[in-house]
Design a protein around this motif. Sequence first.
Motif, PDB file in Angstrom:
ATOM      1  N   GLY A 194     -15.232   8.924  10.376  1.00  0.00           N
ATOM      2  CA  GLY A 194     -14.101   8.266  11.002  1.00  0.00           C
ATOM      3  C   GLY A 194     -13.524   7.189  10.113  1.00  0.00           C
ATOM      4  O   GLY A 194     -13.991   6.948   8.991  1.00  0.00           O
ATOM      5  N   ALA A 195     -12.473   6.541  10.607  1.00  0.00           N
ATOM      6  CA  ALA A 195     -11.774   5.500   9.847  1.00  0.00           C
ATOM      7  C   ALA A 195     -12.162   4.126  10.357  1.00  0.00           C
ATOM      8  O   ALA A 195     -12.248   3.895  11.567  1.00  0.00           O
ATOM      9  N   VAL A 196     -12.394   3.217   9.430  1.00  0.00           N
ATOM     10  CA  VAL A 196     -12.736   1.849   9.791  1.00  0.00           C
ATOM     11  C   VAL A 196     -12.113   0.900   8.772  1.00  0.00           C
ATOM     12  O   VAL A 196     -12.039   1.205   7.585  1.00  0.00           O
ATOM     13  N   THR A 197     -11.610  -0.226   9.266  1.00  0.00           N
ATOM     14  CA  THR A 197     -11.055  -1.253   8.390  1.00  0.00           C
ATOM     15  C   THR A 197     -12.146  -2.264   8.066  1.00  0.00           C
ATOM     16  O   THR A 197     -12.846  -2.751   8.957  1.00  0.00           O
ATOM     17  N   ARG A 198     -12.280  -2.562   6.799  1.00  0.00           N
ATOM     18  CA  ARG A 198     -13.364  -3.429   6.340  1.00  0.00           C
ATOM     19  C   ARG A 198     -12.815  -4.614   5.555  1.00  0.00           C
ATOM     20  O   ARG A 198     -11.653  -4.610   5.121  1.00  0.00           O
ATOM     21  N   MET A 199     -13.672  -5.606   5.353  1.00  0.00           N
ATOM     22  CA  MET A 199     -13.310  -6.781   4.567  1.00  0.00           C
ATOM     23  C   MET A 199     -14.286  -6.937   3.411  1.00  0.00           C
ATOM     24  O   MET A 199     -15.472  -6.593   3.529  1.00  0.00           O
ATOM     25  N   ILE A 200     -13.773  -7.452   2.315  1.00  0.00           N
ATOM     26  CA  ILE A 200     -14.600  -7.680   1.142  1.00  0.00           C
ATOM     27  C   ILE A 200     -14.072  -8.921   0.427  1.00  0.00           C
ATOM     28  O   ILE A 200     -12.856  -9.165   0.405  1.00  0.00           O
ATOM     29  N   GLY A 238     -12.909 -15.042  -4.412  1.00  0.00           N
ATOM     30  CA  GLY A 238     -12.837 -16.101  -3.423  1.00  0.00           C
ATOM     31  C   GLY A 238     -11.891 -15.840  -2.272  1.00  0.00           C
ATOM     32  O   GLY A 238     -11.685 -16.717  -1.421  1.00  0.00           O
ATOM     33  N   GLN A 239     -11.329 -14.635  -2.194  1.00  0.00           N
ATOM     34  CA  GLN A 239     -10.390 -14.289  -1.134  1.00  0.00           C
ATOM     35  C   GLN A 239     -10.897 -13.089  -0.363  1.00  0.00           C
ATOM     36  O   GLN A 239     -11.403 -12.128  -0.944  1.00  0.00           O
ATOM     37  N   MET A 240     -10.766 -13.131   0.960  1.00  0.00           N
ATOM     38  CA  MET A 240     -11.159 -11.996   1.785  1.00  0.00           C
ATOM     39  C   MET A 240     -10.033 -10.962   1.779  1.00  0.00           C
ATOM     40  O   MET A 240      -8.892 -11.274   2.114  1.00  0.00           O
ATOM     41  N   ARG A 241     -10.364  -9.754   1.397  1.00  0.00           N
ATOM     42  CA  ARG A 241      -9.389  -8.664   1.331  1.00  0.00           C
ATOM     43  C   ARG A 241      -9.801  -7.542   2.275  1.00  0.00           C
ATOM     44  O   ARG A 241     -10.998  -7.362   2.554  1.00  0.00           O
ATOM     45  N   THR A 242      -8.834  -6.794   2.739  1.00  0.00           N
ATOM     46  CA  THR A 242      -9.108  -5.719   3.680  1.00  0.00           C
ATOM     47  C   THR A 242      -8.746  -4.355   3.090  1.00  0.00           C
ATOM     48  O   THR A 242      -7.856  -4.235   2.246  1.00  0.00           O
ATOM     49  N   PHE A 243      -9.454  -3.340   3.553  1.00  0.00           N
ATOM     50  CA  PHE A 243      -9.144  -1.968   3.184  1.00  0.00           C
ATOM     51  C   PHE A 243      -9.654  -1.049   4.287  1.00  0.00           C
ATOM     52  O   PHE A 243     -10.564  -1.399   5.045  1.00  0.00           O
ATOM     53  N   THR A 244      -9.062   0.120   4.395  1.00  0.00           N
ATOM     54  CA  THR A 244      -9.485   1.123   5.360  1.00  0.00           C
ATOM     55  C   THR A 244     -10.141   2.268   4.624  1.00  0.00           C
ATOM     56  O   THR A 244      -9.609   2.755   3.618  1.00  0.00           O
ATOM     57  N   VAL A 245     -11.299   2.694   5.098  1.00  0.00           N
ATOM     58  CA  VAL A 245     -11.974   3.856   4.517  1.00  0.00           C
ATOM     59  C   VAL A 245     -12.120   4.914   5.602  1.00  0.00           C
ATOM     60  O   VAL A 245     -12.525   4.609   6.728  1.00  0.00           O
ATOM     61  N   SER A 246     -11.714   6.137   5.270  1.00  0.00           N
ATOM     62  CA  SER A 246     -11.795   7.253   6.206  1.00  0.00           C
ATOM     63  C   SER A 246     -12.812   8.264   5.697  1.00  0.00           C
ATOM     64  O   SER A 246     -12.635   8.846   4.614  1.00  0.00           O
ATOM     65  N   GLY A 262      -7.698   3.254   1.742  1.00  0.00           N
ATOM     66  CA  GLY A 262      -6.391   2.613   1.796  1.00  0.00           C
ATOM     67  C   GLY A 262      -6.510   1.108   1.683  1.00  0.00           C
ATOM     68  O   GLY A 262      -6.708   0.421   2.694  1.00  0.00           O
ATOM     69  N   PRO A 263      -6.405   0.560   0.475  1.00  0.00           N
ATOM     70  CA  PRO A 263      -6.465  -0.898   0.331  1.00  0.00           C
ATOM     71  C   PRO A 263      -5.203  -1.560   0.886  1.00  0.00           C
ATOM     72  O   PRO A 263      -4.144  -0.928   0.979  1.00  0.00           O
ATOM     73  N   ASP A 264      -5.306  -2.832   1.239  1.00  0.00           N
ATOM     74  CA  ASP A 264      -4.164  -3.616   1.703  1.00  0.00           C
ATOM     75  C   ASP A 264      -3.781  -4.644   0.646  1.00  0.00           C
ATOM     76  O   ASP A 264      -4.646  -5.354   0.114  1.00  0.00           O
ATOM     77  N   ALA A 265      -2.487  -4.736   0.373  1.00  0.00           N
ATOM     78  CA  ALA A 265      -2.003  -5.783  -0.514  1.00  0.00           C
ATOM     79  C   ALA A 265      -2.182  -7.138   0.172  1.00  0.00           C
ATOM     80  O   ALA A 265      -2.373  -7.213   1.388  1.00  0.00           O
ATOM     81  N   ALA A 266      -2.127  -8.201  -0.592  1.00  0.00           N
ATOM     82  CA  ALA A 266      -2.238  -9.552  -0.034  1.00  0.00           C
ATOM     83  C   ALA A 266      -1.054 -10.385  -0.533  1.00  0.00           C
ATOM     84  O   ALA A 266      -0.801 -10.425  -1.738  1.00  0.00           O
ATOM     85  N   PRO A 267      -0.310 -11.025   0.407  1.00  0.00           N
ATOM     86  CA  PRO A 267      -0.520 -11.015   1.862  1.00  0.00           C
ATOM     87  C   PRO A 267      -0.202  -9.646   2.456  1.00  0.00           C
ATOM     88  O   PRO A 267       0.383  -8.789   1.790  1.00  0.00           O
TER      89      PRO A 267
END
Length: 307
Positions: free
Chosen positions: A99-105, A109-117, A158-163
């Motif tokens: 399944g798909a889940v959005t994660r943080m890493i 020094g910055q928290m970034r998010t990405f979705t892995v399916s 699917g990584p997310d750009a910041a902001p």
Amino acid sequence: MLPRPLMRHALSSLVLSLACGDAGGGSGDGGSSTTQAGVTMSTGASGNTGASTAAATSMSSDASTASDDASSDGGTTETTTTGGEPEPSDGCGLPAEVGAVTRMIEVAGQMRTFTVSIPDAYDPEVPHPVAFGFHGLGGSGSGYYIPGGLDPAPIVVGPDAAPAGGAWNTTGDLEFVDAILATLSSELCLDHARVFASGYSNGGFMADAVACSRADVFRGVAIMEGGSAGGFGCGQTAVWIMHNQDDMTVPISYGDTLHAQWIAANGCAETTQAIAPSPCVVHDGCSAGNPVVWCSPATGGHNPNYD
């Protein structure tokens, strides 16, 4: 919103350019196959987001395909990557939930998010291809999902750009991509020989950045309506580029520069052979296993569509 058929044609062109002949990117029979890969694509939140989610997931230097009566309007096709030895990650053998889940890493020094399916057909004992999808402005990584018809099924990232919804930092975000891949490699059964990227619009610039700077990691890249992130000292990898001539958001001059960059990087000749879908071409003489495919329809604006 991008049309679903784009994914099917993007994958077809990549499979054809790599699976035909010796996969050198210029054999005379490079356009003779009629393989059509029936896979799905996702879209982002607006017309300037979304992309071919895994246009490159079946690319490898000696991949082959098996097609079962794909129809011209997107019938299901089974595409099997059979060539080349997999390079399993340390996470092989570990259990994982599909399944798909959005994660943080945390990165720099910055928290970034990405979705892995993770596909329903995930097997922790089998190395799976990995496809990164880089969204356009206003989009997010959650817009990418698992395409059908590929064996083994890919893991889509699917990584997310910041902001959030912003533009990619084609230099600074390379560390983000590295961190995601390192994390997933320790948890999932990845095939390091088949790591790919795709990107649309602003995400296309990011896809080019990882292909250029991480050519030893990314086996291939598909770039739609994007451009070059710099192009200096690029390594060699397989490349599929799509850019409409009437794109007014990212003008064709950006696509032309990107095209020329990869012709030079992969040692290709200026001469080409036609491949499906028209008007796509694959360049002659590219370094073995590193073709350059160029698709530049006259119309379509910033929303490519082969229908």
